[in-house]
Design a protein around this motif. Structure first.
Motif, mmCIF file in Angstrom:
data_model
loop_
_atom_site.group_PDB
_atom_site.id
_atom_site.type_symbol
_atom_site.label_atom_id
_atom_site.label_comp_id
_atom_site.label_asym_id
_atom_site.label_seq_id
_atom_site.Cartn_x
_atom_site.Cartn_y
_atom_site.Cartn_z
ATOM 1 N N TYR A 64 0.718 -1.159 0.089
ATOM 2 C CA TYR A 64 0.054 0.029 0.018
ATOM 3 C C TYR A 64 0.941 1.028 -0.024
ATOM 4 C CZ TYR A 64 -3.679 -3.136 1.878
ATOM 5 O OH TYR A 64 -4.588 -4.009 2.109
ATOM 6 N N GLN A 70 0.584 5.503 1.488
ATOM 7 C CA GLN A 70 -0.389 6.273 2.169
ATOM 8 C C GLN A 70 0.345 7.480 2.035
ATOM 9 O OE1 GLN A 70 0.022 5.832 6.498
ATOM 10 N NE2 GLN A 70 -2.048 6.114 7.023
ATOM 11 N N GLY A 127 -4.393 12.660 3.624
ATOM 12 C CA GLY A 127 -5.585 12.985 3.176
ATOM 13 C C GLY A 127 -5.966 11.745 2.180
ATOM 14 N N MET A 128 -5.272 10.647 1.948
ATOM 15 C CA MET A 128 -5.876 9.749 0.928
ATOM 16 C C MET A 128 -6.007 8.421 1.590
ATOM 17 S SD MET A 128 -6.177 11.366 -2.046
ATOM 18 C CE MET A 128 -5.997 9.895 -3.083
ATOM 19 N N GLY A 129 -5.625 8.229 2.602
ATOM 20 C CA GLY A 129 -5.674 6.820 3.335
ATOM 21 C C GLY A 129 -4.636 5.793 2.753
ATOM 22 N N LEU A 130 -4.959 4.645 2.570
ATOM 23 C CA LEU A 130 -4.249 3.529 2.089
ATOM 24 C C LEU A 130 -4.565 3.363 0.727
ATOM 25 C CD1 LEU A 130 -3.576 3.240 5.431
ATOM 26 C CD2 LEU A 130 -2.650 1.015 4.526
ATOM 27 N N LEU A 166 -3.898 0.490 -2.490
ATOM 28 C CA LEU A 166 -3.352 -0.650 -2.650
ATOM 29 C C LEU A 166 -2.799 -0.885 -3.894
ATOM 30 C CD1 LEU A 166 -3.225 -3.972 -1.899
ATOM 31 C CD2 LEU A 166 -5.349 -4.236 -3.490
ATOM 32 N N TYR A 189 -0.683 -6.924 -4.910
ATOM 33 C CA TYR A 189 -0.780 -7.872 -3.971
ATOM 34 C C TYR A 189 -0.520 -9.238 -4.508
ATOM 35 C CZ TYR A 189 -5.480 -8.733 -6.263
ATOM 36 O OH TYR A 189 -6.582 -8.984 -7.148
ATOM 37 N N PHE A 247 3.417 0.728 2.752
ATOM 38 C CA PHE A 247 3.439 -0.265 3.738
ATOM 39 C C PHE A 247 3.270 -1.634 3.194
ATOM 40 C CE2 PHE A 247 2.992 2.163 7.568
ATOM 41 C CZ PHE A 247 2.704 3.341 7.338
ATOM 42 N N GLN A 250 -5.152 -8.012 8.643
ATOM 43 C CA GLN A 250 -3.638 -7.933 7.755
ATOM 44 C C GLN A 250 -2.854 -7.369 8.926
ATOM 45 O OE1 GLN A 250 -3.734 -5.828 4.216
ATOM 46 N NE2 GLN A 250 -5.482 -6.854 3.608
ATOM 47 N N PHE A 295 0.797 -5.353 9.658
ATOM 48 C CA PHE A 295 1.622 -4.214 8.710
ATOM 49 C C PHE A 295 2.977 -4.245 9.018
ATOM 50 C CE2 PHE A 295 -1.653 -2.282 5.979
ATOM 51 C CZ PHE A 295 -2.510 -2.683 6.518
ATOM 52 N N GLY A 296 3.825 -3.963 8.266
ATOM 53 C CA GLY A 296 5.376 -3.344 8.656
ATOM 54 C C GLY A 296 5.287 -2.132 9.087
ATOM 55 N N ALA A 297 6.348 -1.613 9.336
ATOM 56 C CA ALA A 297 6.541 -0.292 10.093
ATOM 57 C C ALA A 297 6.494 0.870 8.980
ATOM 58 C CB ALA A 297 7.778 -0.203 10.737
ATOM 59 N N ARG A 303 9.686 5.277 4.295
ATOM 60 C CA ARG A 303 9.219 6.637 3.989
ATOM 61 C C ARG A 303 10.038 7.072 2.805
ATOM 62 N NH1 ARG A 303 7.802 5.099 8.449
ATOM 63 N NH2 ARG A 303 6.047 6.048 9.406
#
Lengths: 114, 112
Positions: free
Chosen positions: A35, A37, A40-43, A45, A48, A90, A103, A105-107, A110
């Motif tokens: 994903y 991020q 203002g856009m969320g996650l 995809l 996958y 992510f 799910q 998630f990893g950390a 950036r």
């Protein structure tokens, strides 16, 4: 238990450079996802995989490649980085069964593209 | 877009107060999940509610689901400063791959 491990944590690229974001999980999960991020856009995809050797596109796949040669690893490749790919990335994995799509998630990585 | 939408976008409360966040979605779902994200960290799963469930509890968390209104709410009771985070709802629309659609999140700030 390591869970989902992403490397690197931070990266700065110049436009046109390529790089691979690494993701590894030790939970023997069949499903893995990438994903991005943005504020203002969320996650959203990107790509996958439902198992080794099987990948598919998500909502925003352009500019990214993936492969899945093992159950554990799911790298994300940027072939020619663009400023629009500046984001936090992510990786996530999930298993099968009754709670199959909870799910993990990893950390995050950036990424800044200059 | 099938994306869930959280409301409000931001919420600021005092410690001890309750925090309520809402999520709306557009099509039928298998389940709905809530995740938490602390600043600079990955998302952590909090709770899953299935389409045939109406309410679920986990510690100080209470989640409700109204499939007729296509909405869910997350209630955090007796909030603490450590609850400060962003909260996301994620919906499973039933694809075989189990992909989730995430909302844009509610940013909760709990002041000591």
């Amino acid at each position: 238990n390591a869970g989902v491990t992403q490397t690197p944590k931070f990266q700065v690229l110049k436009t046109g450079q390529s790089m691979t974001l690494q993701c590894a999980q030790d939970m023997n999960h069949e499903y893995m996802s990438w994903y991005r991020q943005d504020p203002g856009m969320g996650l959203r995809l990107i790509h996958y995989s439902v198992g080794a050797g099987i990948t598919d596109q998500g909502e925003v796949p352009n500019g990214y490649n993936v492969s899945r040669s093992t159950t554990e690893d799911f790298p994300l490749r940027l072939l020619s980085a663009a400023p629009s790919q500046t984001s936090v990335y992510f990786c996530a994995s999930h298993g099968t069964g009754r709670a199959k799509n909870i799910q993990y998630f990893g950390a995050g990585t950036r990424l800044s593209v200059l | 877009s099938q994306q869930g939408e959280e409301d409000p976008q931001a919420l600021s409360i005092q410690e001890g107060e309750n925090a309520t966040m809402n999520c709306s979605y557009k099509t039928s779902i298998n389940n709905l999940q809530w995740y938490r994200q602390n600043s600079g960290r990955g998302l952590v799963h909090l709770i899953l509610i299935r389409s045939n469930e109406r309410e679920k509890h986990s510690g100080r968390l209470r989640v409700t689901l109204d499939t007729s209104k296509k909405s869910s709410s997350l209630l955090i009771t007796a909030s603490r400063a450590a609850d400060t985070a962003s909260y996301f709802c994620a919906t499973d629309f039933g694809g075989s791959q189990g992909n989730l659609i995430f909302g844009k999140g509610t940013k909760l700030s709990v002041k000591p």
